[in-house]
Design a protein around this motif. Sequence first.
Motif, PDB file in Angstrom:
ATOM      1  N   ALA A   2       0.988  -0.913  -0.015  1.00  0.00           N
ATOM      2  CA  ALA A   2       0.439  -0.196   0.093  1.00  0.00           C
ATOM      3  C   ALA A   2       1.014   1.722   0.233  1.00  0.00           C
ATOM      4  O   ALA A   2       2.057   1.512   0.618  1.00  0.00           O
ATOM      5  N   ASP A   3       0.636   2.292  -0.195  1.00  0.00           N
ATOM      6  CA  ASP A   3       0.746   3.527  -0.305  1.00  0.00           C
ATOM      7  C   ASP A   3       1.023   3.914   0.899  1.00  0.00           C
ATOM      8  O   ASP A   3       0.298   4.548   1.740  1.00  0.00           O
ATOM      9  N   LEU A   4       2.324   5.099   1.290  1.00  0.00           N
ATOM     10  CA  LEU A   4       2.177   5.392   2.709  1.00  0.00           C
ATOM     11  C   LEU A   4       1.780   7.023   2.394  1.00  0.00           C
ATOM     12  O   LEU A   4       1.970   7.666   1.635  1.00  0.00           O
ATOM     13  N   VAL A   5       0.964   7.163   3.580  1.00  0.00           N
ATOM     14  CA  VAL A   5       0.063   8.774   3.717  1.00  0.00           C
ATOM     15  C   VAL A   5       0.383   8.976   4.941  1.00  0.00           C
ATOM     16  O   VAL A   5       1.301   8.416   6.477  1.00  0.00           O
ATOM     17  N   ASN A   6       2.084  10.442   4.438  1.00  0.00           N
ATOM     18  CA  ASN A   6       1.847  11.152   5.729  1.00  0.00           C
ATOM     19  C   ASN A   6       0.411  11.605   7.178  1.00  0.00           C
ATOM     20  O   ASN A   6      -0.588  12.894   5.975  1.00  0.00           O
TER      21      ASN A   6
END
Length: 73
Positions: A2-6
Motif C-alpha cells: 500500500a502507499d504510505l500516507v503522511n
Amino acid sequence: MADLVNLNRFRKDRARREKRAQADANAAKFGRSLSERAAELARVEKSTRELDQHRRDPDPQADPAAGSDPDQD
C-alpha cells in the motif's frame, strides 16, 4: 504494498480545506465586490450632494462670514 500516507500532511490538508470552505462561506455571506462598494460610495456622495443643494440656510459653522456673532454691537 500500500502507499504510505503522511498523517501530518493529511491532517494539515484537511484543516486547510475546512478553513478555505469557512472563508468562502463568510465571503458569500458578508463580502461585497469592489464594484458594489464603488457603486454604494457613488450613491452616498450623490445623495449628500443633492441634499446640500436643497439647503435653505447656509451652515454657519462652514462659513464664518455667513454667521452673525450675537456679542457684537
